[in-house]
Motif scaffolding. Structure first.
Motif, PDB file in Angstrom:
ATOM      1  N   SER A 157      -2.406   6.771   4.130  1.00 16.33           N
ATOM      2  CA  SER A 157      -2.817   8.160   4.246  1.00 16.33           C
ATOM      3  C   SER A 157      -1.712   9.095   3.753  1.00 16.33           C
ATOM      4  O   SER A 157      -0.527   8.728   3.776  1.00 16.33           O
ATOM      5  N   PRO A 158      -2.101  10.311   3.316  1.00 12.68           N
ATOM      6  CA  PRO A 158      -1.078  11.293   2.895  1.00 12.68           C
ATOM      7  C   PRO A 158      -0.076  11.599   4.006  1.00 12.68           C
ATOM      8  O   PRO A 158       1.100  11.857   3.728  1.00 12.68           O
ATOM      9  N   GLU A 159      -0.532  11.580   5.252  1.00 12.93           N
ATOM     10  CA  GLU A 159       0.389  11.823   6.369  1.00 12.93           C
ATOM     11  C   GLU A 159       1.471  10.761   6.436  1.00 12.93           C
ATOM     12  O   GLU A 159       2.661  11.058   6.671  1.00 12.93           O
ATOM     13  N   ASP A 160       1.065   9.509   6.240  1.00 14.83           N
ATOM     14  CA  ASP A 160       2.047   8.416   6.251  1.00 14.83           C
ATOM     15  C   ASP A 160       3.061   8.566   5.121  1.00 14.83           C
ATOM     16  O   ASP A 160       4.250   8.291   5.288  1.00 14.83           O
ATOM     17  N   VAL A 161       2.560   9.008   3.970  1.00 17.43           N
ATOM     18  CA  VAL A 161       3.462   9.198   2.825  1.00 17.43           C
ATOM     19  C   VAL A 161       4.474  10.290   3.127  1.00 17.43           C
ATOM     20  O   VAL A 161       5.672  10.142   2.834  1.00 17.43           O
ATOM     21  N   GLU A 162       4.011  11.397   3.727  1.00 13.50           N
ATOM     22  CA  GLU A 162       4.925  12.491   4.054  1.00 13.50           C
ATOM     23  C   GLU A 162       5.962  12.060   5.079  1.00 13.50           C
ATOM     24  O   GLU A 162       7.146  12.395   4.970  1.00 13.50           O
ATOM     25  N   GLN A 163       5.520  11.322   6.098  1.00 20.38           N
ATOM     26  CA  GLN A 163       6.465  10.830   7.093  1.00 20.38           C
ATOM     27  C   GLN A 163       7.495   9.909   6.449  1.00 20.38           C
ATOM     28  O   GLN A 163       8.684   9.933   6.802  1.00 20.38           O
ATOM     29  N   PHE A 164       7.026   9.102   5.513  1.00 20.65           N
ATOM     30  CA  PHE A 164       7.934   8.181   4.815  1.00 20.65           C
ATOM     31  C   PHE A 164       8.968   8.950   3.997  1.00 20.65           C
ATOM     32  O   PHE A 164      10.160   8.622   3.995  1.00 20.65           O
TER      33      PHE A 164
ATOM     34  N   ARG B  35       0.833  -1.207   0.000  1.00 18.47           N
ATOM     35  CA  ARG B  35       0.000   0.000   0.000  1.00 18.47           C
ATOM     36  C   ARG B  35       0.869   1.259   0.000  1.00 18.47           C
ATOM     37  O   ARG B  35       0.585   2.238  -0.695  1.00 18.47           O
ATOM     38  N   LEU B  36       1.945   1.233   0.802  1.00 19.68           N
ATOM     39  CA  LEU B  36       2.843   2.381   0.857  1.00 19.68           C
ATOM     40  C   LEU B  36       3.539   2.593  -0.486  1.00 19.68           C
ATOM     41  O   LEU B  36       3.707   3.730  -0.941  1.00 19.68           O
ATOM     42  N   ALA B  37       3.951   1.498  -1.131  1.00 22.96           N
ATOM     43  CA  ALA B  37       4.659   1.603  -2.401  1.00 22.96           C
ATOM     44  C   ALA B  37       3.819   2.336  -3.443  1.00 22.96           C
ATOM     45  O   ALA B  37       4.297   3.251  -4.131  1.00 22.96           O
ATOM     46  N   LYS B  38       2.565   1.956  -3.575  1.00 20.35           N
ATOM     47  CA  LYS B  38       1.694   2.563  -4.574  1.00 20.35           C
ATOM     48  C   LYS B  38       1.369   4.015  -4.234  1.00 20.35           C
ATOM     49  O   LYS B  38       1.182   4.848  -5.123  1.00 20.35           O
ATOM     50  N   SER B  39       1.281   4.315  -2.947  1.00 12.95           N
ATOM     51  CA  SER B  39       1.008   5.691  -2.534  1.00 12.95           C
ATOM     52  C   SER B  39       2.235   6.588  -2.738  1.00 12.95           C
ATOM     53  O   SER B  39       2.119   7.751  -3.117  1.00 12.95           O
TER      54      SER B  39
END
Length: 715
Positions: free
Chosen positions: A589-596, A548-552
C-alpha cells in the motif's frame, strides 16, 4: 658446505631479556645444549615487613630482583656469526641471535631418519628451527621436508609448469565432479526397466568397499570382521569433455575428504587410464586435518599457479585461489556422504542450485520435501550417533598396555558419524520416500551444465595468467592466481546490491551465509533489508513482502529468481535478468511505502550523526597520538636502567621532607612527568644499560617513581 641456519629466540622466555655475555666465539664447534650466551631479566618479589617496622601499614613490601639465565643451542654445528651484542635488549620471541653452520640440515626426513646423513632426527628440534616438518607427499605422511627444501621443490615445480605452459588444478570429488549415494533404492531402480528413473541411472557406476566397524574408543582387542558397503556413483554431465578441454592447460590433483580407498575407486571411474591424475591423490587419511583443506599441504611454499574447484568454500576458508562450483545434487535428498568430516551446513533452497527453477516438472512441494528429507536424514544421523556412542560406551573392550592407539577422540567421533550416516541412508531410503510424491513421474533429472561453463572459465584463467606473465617478465611475483581470480570475479556483480528474501534461514548471520560470501567474491554486496542502494531482490517467489515493497518503492529494482545468481556465477558474467525476472502482482500500500521512506530517512540521519561522532573520535585519537610520549613510561626505552642491586620499594609514600632532598633527575620524574633530554643526550637516554651509582641509589630513592615502576611491572 651447508648454508648457516639461524638460531631464534623461543617462546616462553621472560621477555624482555638483555644480553649479558656472549659465551661462544665465532668459529667454535657447538654441541646441542651448549650455552651460547647469558641473559638477564628483572622480576618482582614480595617480602614480609620487619616486625620492628612500625611506620608502615603494609605487611609486605616489593622488591625488584635481577636474574641471570643461559640460552642453549638447539642443535650442533659451527658458530658462523652473532646477530646480537652485549647489552642488546630482546623484546620478543623468534628473533635471530646467531647463525650456526650445521653438518647436515636434515632437509629431508623419512620415518624420523635423515635421508642425507642417516641420523635420527628429533621432531621437536625440527619444529623449533623450521626444519623437516612439512608433509607434501600425496600418499606418505612419513616423508617430511624443511621449508628450504619445500622452497627449492616449489621453484622446480614452477619452472617445469611454466616450461610446459600449464597451471595446477586441485579437484574435489563429491558434489563437484561426481555424486555418490548408498541408498539401496538406486540399485533396485537401475535394474528395473519399468522404473521412471531407469534411463538416467544407466550410466551409474557401482563399487563396494570393506568398511571397518566402529569399536569403542581406545579399543585394543582383535578387529571385528569387515562389512561390505555398496556405493552408487553418478558422473557429473560433461565431465569427459571437461577433462579433455582443460588437460592440456592444467596438471590435475585430487583432494578429497573421503577415505583413500574411496578416492582410489572414484579415480578408477573418472580416470581409468591414470592419464589425468596419476598418483596425485590426497585423501583425508593423509590430509592431517579432519575438517579443513589447505593448499599448503601440497604446495607449502608457492601457490601462485594453483586453482581449486570445490563445491564447498568454507573448508578452504574461502581461499582466493578457489572457484566454488554449484553442488551437484543428482541423488536428491542424499547430500554429500562425506560431509560428516566437514563443517556443518544448513539445508536451504539455495543449496539446490538451478534445480529449483529448470526442473519445471518439480513442484514447490517436492523441493520442500527434498530439503525436509535432508534435514530428517541429518536428525536421524545425530540420533544414530548418540545411540551408537551410548552402546559402545557400555562395551568393555580388551586392553593391551603394550599397544597404544594413535586415534584421537575427534577422529573416532567423525568415523562414528560417517558410519551412522551410511547406515541411516541405507535403512531410511530417502529416494524411495521422495518418489512417492511423484508417483510415476521421473524424480532424478540430469541436465546439470556446470562443467560446460567451468571448462571455458578455466581456459580463460590460464590465458590471463600467461598473458600477464608475458607482459611482466621481470615482475612475475605479481602474476599470481590469488590476484588474478579475484580481479576477474569482482567484475561479475560490480555495482550490484542484493537482498535475499525467503532463502536464508531466520536467525542466520546473513554475512556468513555461503551465498552471500560467494556473491561478495564476485563483486556484489548484500544487506538484510531494502534501502536506497538496493538493485536486486533475489527470491523464489514474488509474493514475499520484501519483493512487493521493492517494486513499490523503486520500480527499477530487479526482482529475480535465484537461478539468475547461479547462472551468472557459473558463466562468470552478469547474464541478462529478463529470463529470470519475476512479476510482482501485489504491490504494498502507499501508506507502507511512505512509512518505509520515513524509516530510510531516519536511518540516514542516524548514520550521519554516527559518522560525525566517529570523525570527532578519530580526530581526538589523532590529537592524542600526536602528543609527545609520556616520559613516565619507564619501559618505553627498555628496562636496562634498573641497577644491579636489589632495590627495596616501600609500599607507602615517603614524607614531604624526604622528597625535598631528591636529585634534579628524580624531581623531573615525579608527578608522571619526565624531563626530555637535550639533543646530545637523547641517544644516550635510549641506549644500553645505565647503572646508577650505589650511593645515589640509597639517597635518591623516590616513592613516586617506585610506585610507577611497580604499576608497570604488575601490568
Amino acid at each position: 658446505m651447508t648454508a648457516p641456519t639461524p638460531v631464534n629466540t623461543r617462546e616462553g622466555l621472560p621477555y624482555p631479556i638483555t644480553v649479558d655475555q656472549l659465551i661462544a666465539d665465532v668459529g667454535d664447534d657447538i654441541s646441542k645444549g651448549d650455552r651460547l650466551f647469558a641473559y638477564k631479566f628483572w622480576y618482582i618479589v614480595e617480602m614480609a615487613n620487619s616486625p620492628d617496622d612500625n611506620d608502615s601499614a603494609e605487611t609486605t613490601k616489593k622488591s625488584v630482583r635481577e636474574s641471570i639465565e643461559f640460552f642453549e643451542s638447539p642443535f650442533e654445528g659451527k658458530l658462523h656469526c652473532w646477530n646480537v651484542e652485549v647489552g642488546m635488549e630482546i623484546a620478543s620471541p623468534n628473533q635471530t641471535v646467531c647463525q650456526i653452520v650445521r653438518p647436515c640440515n636434515h632437509d629431508i626426513v623419512y620415518g624420523g631418519l635423515c635421508t642425507m646423513c642417516g641420523k635420527e632426527v628429533d621432531e621437536a628440534e625440527q619444529l623449533a628451527i623450521g626444519g623437516a616438518n612439512l608433509a607434501i607427499s600425496h600418499t606418505d605422511l612419513n616423508l617430511k621436508i624443511s621449508r628450504k627444501a619445500a622452497s627449492d621443490i616449489g621453484h622446480d615445480i614452477k619452472k617445469r609448469l611454466r616450461n610446459d605452459k600449464k597451471l595446477v588444478l586441485v579437484v574435489d570429488l563429491d558434489q563437484t565432479v561426481i555424486h555418490c549415494g548408498v541408498d539401496p533404492t538406486i540399485g533396485e531402480w537401475k535394474r528395473d526397466p519399468t522404473n521412471p528413473n531407469y534411463e538416467t541411472l544407466k550410466d551409474v557406476r557401482i563399487f563396494s568397499l570393506e568398511e571397518e566397524p566402529i569399536v569403542p574408543f581406545m579399543y585394543m582387542g582383535p578387529k571385528p570382521p569387515l562389512r561390505k558397503c555398496w556405493y552408487y556413483v553418478k558422473i557429473r554431465p560433461g565431465l569427459k569433455e571437461f577433462f579433455a578441454k582443460i588437460a592440456p592447460f592444467y596438471e590435475m590433483h585430487i583432494y578429497t575428504m573421503a577415505t583413500r580407498a574411496y578416492a582410489l575407486e572414484i579415480a578408477k571411474i573418472i580416470d581409468p587410464d591414470h592419464s589425468l591424475f596419476g598418483d596425485r591423490i590426497l585423501s583425508r587419511d593423509e590430509n592431517g586435518s579432519m575438517t579443513q583443506k589447505s593448499l599448503e599441504r601440497l604446495f607449502p611454499s608457492d601457490q601462485s599457479m594453483v586453482v581449486i574447484i570445490d563445491d564447498r568454500g568454507d573448508v578452504w576458508n574461502w581461499s582466493p585461489n578457489l572457484i566454488k562450483v554449484t553442488p551437484y545434487n543428482f541423488f536428491v535428498g542424499v547430500g554429500d556422504i562425506n560431509s560428516n568430516f566437514l563443517p556443518k551446513q544448513q539445508s536451504t533452497m539455495l543449496q539446490m542450485g538451478r534445480r529449483s527453477r529448470t526442473k519445471v516438472k518439480e513442484s514447490d512441494d517436492l523441493l520442500t520435501d527434498i530439503i525436509d528429507t535432508e534435514k530428517i536424514l541429518k536428525e536421524k544421523i545425530d540420533e544414530e550417533v548418540k545411540r551408537q556412542e551410548e552402546e559402545l560406551s557400555h562395551q568393555e573392550g580388551p586392553r593391551n598396555e603394550e599397544k597404544q592407539s594413535t586415534e584421537t577422540k575427534e577422529e573416532w567421533t567423525k568415523k562414528l558419524e560417517y558410519s551412522a550416516s551410511l547406515e541411516v541412508q541405507q535403512k531410511n531410503r530417502p529416494l524411495a520416500t521422495l518418489q512417492e510424491h511423484l508417483q510415476n513421474q521421473k524424480l532424478l533429472i540430469d541436465d546439470d551444465d556446470e562443467l560446460f561453463h567451468l571448462k571455458d572459465t578455466l581456459v580463460r584463467i590460464h590465458s590471463t595468467f600467461y598473458d600477464k606473465l608475458e607482459e611482466s617478465p621481470n615482475n612475475d611475483a605479481m602474476v599470481d592466481i590469488k590476484y588474478i581470480l579475484p580481479d576477474m570475479e569482482k567484475k561479475v556483480f560490480d555495482g550490484c546490491h542484493f537482498v535475499f528474501s525467503g532463502l536464508i534461514p531466520l536467525n542466520t548471520d546473513v554475512q556468513k551465509a555461503d551465498i552471500v560470501i560467494w556473491t561478495n567474491k564476485f563483486g556484489g554486496t548484500t544487506e538484510i533489508d531494502i534501502d536506497e542502494n538496493t538493485t536486486h531482490v533475489v527470491t523464489k517467489t514474488p509474493g514475499t513482502y520484501k519483493a512487493r515493497l521493492a517494486k513499490s518503492y523503486n520500480p527499477k529494482i530487479e526482482v529475480v529468481h535465484p537461478d539468475w545468481i547461479f547462472e551468472s556465477l557459473s558463466s562468470w558474467k552478469r547474464v541478462d535478468e529478463a529470463p529470470y525476472r519475476l512479476i510482482v502482482d501485489q504491490p504494498v500500500s502507499p501508506e507502507d511505502v511512505e512509512q518505509f521512506k520515513e524509516k530510510l530517512e531516519r536511518l540516514r540521519r542516524e548514520r550521519e550523526v554516527q559518522h560525525t561522532a566517529k570523525d570527532e573520535e578519530e580526530y581526538d585519537e589523532f590529537a592524542e597520538d600526536s602528543k609527545p610520549p609520556n616520559p613516565a613510561d619507564l619501559f618505553a626505552n627498555g628496562d636496562s636502567w634498573l641497577n644491579d642491586e636489589d632495590e627495596e620499594i616501600p609500599s607507602d609514600e615517603d614524607d614531604d621532607d624526604e622528597n625535598e632532598n631528591k636529585s634534579e633527575t628524580t624531581s623531573e620524574i615525579r608527578g608522571n612527568k619526565r624531563a626530555v633530554p637535550e639533543d646530545g643526550d637523547d641517544a644516550a637516554a635510549t641506549k644500553k644499560p645505565h647503572v646508577v651509582d650505589a650511593e645515589d641509589e640509597v639517597s635518591d630513592s623516590d616513592s613516586d617513581m617506585d610506585e610507577e615502576l611497580l604499576n608497570m611491572l604488575d601490568s
